[in-house]
Design an enzyme around this catalytic site. Structure first.
Site: not given
Length: 239
Positions: A103-104, A107
């Site tokens: 998920h990071e 980004h």
């Protein structure tokens, strides 16, 4: 005269349920992460390795991956171009850790690919931070200065507008977070980082995390609506 900004039925009806939802969401993400931290991937890929694979698969280079202390303190820092993964994610092989790490990384990919919502969020951060700090002081000052009607109303309305900026930030954050999770799950599947059964753990962890952003947005919207109800028609009633 302006109404006093204190506990009343609007708080009980509008804000309190959203605060309870927020508390539940926070507890749920912690319990879900803890549960799937015990489910380890067959391929024994760590969170840091998974994040790097997502970056590589999207042709993103130059992003550092570092460890950061704390629990669920994972984040991507666009200023330093660094993905920081918490102790429970960085070298963990659990399905929860891999979901969070990807998920990071999602980004970082968003920034690299000029994803519009995250660019918008980054652009409005200084304004929303400034506005959120001014909102309540302006409203309270407006209440105190009720003897100066025009100035009092102006301060309150400007304060509400400043608070509205934080609501805008929360609304922009939702598609950013949902998209990062979508990218993460897509990368996990296409990259074969987890088996189909293991993907459920990563998906449930990211879904629980997404609910915290939904709850935060609900709280902000409820608080804004309360302010509008308390102060919106005050001038008309007093004219």
């Amino acid at each position: 005269m302006l109404p006093f900004y204190g506990f009343d039925m609007t708080y009980l009806i509008l804000v309190l349920p959203c605060l309870i939802l927020s508390l539940w969401a926070s507890g749920n993400v912690n319990s879900t992460f803890k549960k799937y931290s015990k489910q380890h991937s067959q391929r024994r890929i760590t969170g840091a390795q998974a994040a790097q694979r997502v970056l590589s698969a999207n042709g993103v280079s130059g992003v550092r991956i570092e460890r950061v202390s704390g629990n669920l303190t994972d984040h991507y820092d666009p200023k330093s171009n660094v993905i920081r993964l918490s102790d429970g994610v960085y070298d963990s092989t659990s399905t929860a850790a891999i979901g969070v790490a990807c998920h990071e990384a999602g980004h970082a990919v968003q920034y690299a690919q000029d994803y519009a919502p995250i660019k918008l969020r980054a652009a409005i951060v200084p304004i929303t931070n400034f506005g959120s700090k001014l909102a309540m002081p302006l409203i309270l000052l407006g209440i105190v200065l009720t003897a100066f009607a025009d100035l009092s109303y102006t301060l309150v309305y400007v304060g509400i507008a400043c608070f509205g900026l934080s609501v805008v930030f929360q609304l922009v954050t939702l598609p950013v977070e949902f998209n990062a999770s979508h990218r993460a799950l897509q990368a996990i599947e296409t990259g074969g980082l987890l088996t189909q059964e293991e993907q459920k753990g990563a998906r449930k962890t990211l879904t629980a995390a997404a609910l915290t952003y939904v709850a935060a947005t609900a709280v902000a919207l409820a608080q804004l609506l309360r302010l509008l109800i308390l102060f919106g028609g005050t001038r008309r009633r007093n004219d």
